[in-house]
Design a protein around this motif. Structure first.
Motif, PDB file in Angstrom:
ATOM      1  N   UNK A  16      10.629 -45.135 -48.374  1.00  9.02           N
ATOM      2  CA  UNK A  16      11.730 -45.692 -49.232  1.00  9.02           C
ATOM      3  C   UNK A  16      11.348 -45.353 -50.471  1.00  9.02           C
ATOM      4  N   UNK A  17      12.248 -45.399 -51.561  1.00 10.57           N
ATOM      5  CA  UNK A  17      11.971 -45.498 -52.986  1.00 10.57           C
ATOM      6  C   UNK A  17      11.270 -47.031 -53.221  1.00 10.57           C
ATOM      7  N   UNK A  18      10.425 -47.199 -54.185  1.00 13.88           N
ATOM      8  CA  UNK A  18       9.693 -48.443 -54.565  1.00 13.88           C
ATOM      9  C   UNK A  18      10.698 -49.228 -55.154  1.00 13.88           C
ATOM     10  N   UNK A  19      10.572 -50.445 -54.854  1.00 11.23           N
ATOM     11  CA  UNK A  19      11.418 -51.572 -55.409  1.00 11.23           C
ATOM     12  C   UNK A  19      11.464 -51.562 -57.072  1.00 11.23           C
ATOM     13  N   UNK A  20      12.706 -51.646 -57.227  1.00 14.10           N
ATOM     14  CA  UNK A  20      12.833 -51.576 -58.762  1.00 14.10           C
ATOM     15  C   UNK A  20      14.330 -52.144 -59.184  1.00 14.10           C
ATOM     16  N   UNK A  21      14.105 -52.773 -60.509  1.00 18.74           N
ATOM     17  CA  UNK A  21      15.389 -53.215 -61.035  1.00 18.74           C
ATOM     18  C   UNK A  21      15.932 -52.528 -62.123  1.00 18.74           C
ATOM     19  N   UNK A  29      25.001 -55.478 -66.284  1.00 19.13           N
ATOM     20  CA  UNK A  29      24.686 -55.491 -65.094  1.00 19.13           C
ATOM     21  C   UNK A  29      23.254 -55.397 -64.821  1.00 19.13           C
ATOM     22  N   UNK A  30      22.806 -55.613 -63.305  1.00 17.52           N
ATOM     23  CA  UNK A  30      21.591 -55.379 -62.755  1.00 17.52           C
ATOM     24  C   UNK A  30      21.893 -55.065 -61.452  1.00 17.52           C
ATOM     25  N   UNK A  31      20.998 -54.052 -61.049  1.00 15.44           N
ATOM     26  CA  UNK A  31      21.019 -53.660 -59.551  1.00 15.44           C
ATOM     27  C   UNK A  31      19.496 -53.917 -59.187  1.00 15.44           C
ATOM     28  N   UNK A  32      19.148 -54.387 -58.177  1.00 12.63           N
ATOM     29  CA  UNK A  32      18.049 -54.306 -57.753  1.00 12.63           C
ATOM     30  C   UNK A  32      17.652 -54.011 -56.101  1.00 12.63           C
ATOM     31  N   UNK A  33      16.749 -53.232 -55.966  1.00 10.41           N
ATOM     32  CA  UNK A  33      16.301 -52.611 -54.658  1.00 10.41           C
ATOM     33  C   UNK A  33      15.079 -53.573 -54.430  1.00 10.41           C
ATOM     34  N   UNK A  34      15.133 -54.528 -53.322  1.00  7.59           N
ATOM     35  CA  UNK A  34      14.214 -55.556 -53.409  1.00  7.59           C
ATOM     36  C   UNK A  34      13.831 -55.489 -51.655  1.00  7.59           C
ATOM     37  N   UNK A  35      13.394 -54.295 -50.951  1.00  9.20           N
ATOM     38  CA  UNK A  35      13.148 -54.431 -49.607  1.00  9.20           C
ATOM     39  C   UNK A  35      11.517 -54.973 -49.482  1.00  9.20           C
TER      40      UNK A  35
END
Length: 320
Positions: free
Chosen positions: A18-23, A35-41
């Motif tokens: 996956x893509x690395x976690x990032x906000x 706003x903010x979007x967070x990928x937090x797997x």
């Protein structure tokens, strides 16, 4: 923090694909919306490893930690927040902390949530209940922390946090979190989003001779409605990231009519500043008798568990 490693190779390989976690923090609608979007797997998997949570516990604490991470963009410099959610349901609630430097830690008030029958959905309402949520803001130069509390209204973590912002800051706010699990109960995707519609500054006043009119309020209502519709159309973020979805595609696609601009990209991690020296110093503050008792325990190490991150420290008597 003693960082635990994922031992499940299949899960580890999936996360690596996956893509690395990032906000990403973004603004749109000519600055009226942030706003903010967070990928937090990886973030949720680290939380689960540290706190050794089951499936239901992961859903509750995972949502709480994702929400806490999404609070970071609202913080001022060098701010530390403690968010405590206490309820009369089986889950009892949680306590999570977030720091403006980019780390989150937290724990459940009930380590193992009792279940009377098999789960039929991921609706957490039956496990929460009535109670109070409190947010404490801590700044280095403040003499005392700033604390505010609201009643739990929805028995829903994201809706209750949005309710808190509407009551404390008088700002239209929305949160969305999602954790996706595979058939084996492994977290294969997780993410969250928050939006705030900021109040207009100055309305339509020009040259000091024109006041805000009813049309301005109607325009605001239309903007809020459009943003809410776009927000509601967001796909399941957990599933999106589990299927290798791109973080930019969500922001630029979902909100394209508002001309979003990504302002900041940052890392957010599940972490804790605890270490062995911290607990050794605490033990040294005990009475002489208590320290001697610890030393005379057949040479066995003193075991201390950090509640905030689940790290286990085994401190040998000779360090006391």
């Amino acid at each position: 923090m003693i960082r635990k490693q994922i031992e499940d190779k299949e899960l580890r390989d999936h996360i690596d694909s996956l893509e690395k976690d990032e906000m990403v923090v973004f603004v749109m609608a000519e600055g009226r919306v942030r706003g903010a979007l967070f990928h937090g797997t990886s973030f949720v998997n680290q939380m689960r490893l540290q706190q050794n949570t089951g499936i239901l516990e992961t859903m509750v604490l995972g949502q709480a930690c994702l929400c806490s991470a999404l609070m970071i963009p609202t913080m001022t410099e060098m701010e530390h927040n403690v968010w405590r959610y206490e309820c009369d349901g089986p889950a009892k609630g949680f306590s999570v902390e977030a720091d403006s430097t980019g780390f989150v830690r937290g724990y459940l008030l009930e380590d193992h949530i009792p279940i009377e029958k098999p789960l039929e959905s991921w609706d957490l309402t039956p496990f929460l209940g009535n109670g109070t949520m409190t947010v404490t803001k801590i700044h280095p130069n403040d003499k005392t922390p700033q604390t505010s509390s609201v009643e739990i209204l929805y028995k829903n973590i994201t809706k209750d946090l949005a309710w808190y912002y509407q009551q404390s800051d008088q700002i239209q706010t929305a949160f969305n979190t999602s954790i996706f699990m595979d058939p084996k109960g492994r977290v294969t995707g997780a993410g969250g989003m928050f939006l705030q519609v900021l109040p207009a500054t100055g309305g339509t006043i020009k040259d000091g001779d024109k006041k805000s009119s009813s049309s301005d309020f109607e325009e605001d209502a239309r903007l809020i409605e459009k943003v809410e519709n776009a927000f509601s159309a967001c796909p399941s973020l957990g599933k999106w990231f589990a299927e290798k979805g791109n973080i930019n595609d969500i922001v630029m696609g979902l909100f394209r009519e508002f001309n979003p601009v990504i302002a900041v990209r940052r890392k957010v991690r599940y972490d804790c500043p605890c270490n062995e020296s911290y607990f050794v110093n605490h033990l040294k503050s005990l009475s002489v008798k208590d320290i001697e008792d610890l030393k005379n325990n057949d040479g066995k190490p003193v075991e201390i568990v950090c509640r905030n991150c689940g790290s286990v420290y085994r401190i040998s008597p000779d360090k006391l």
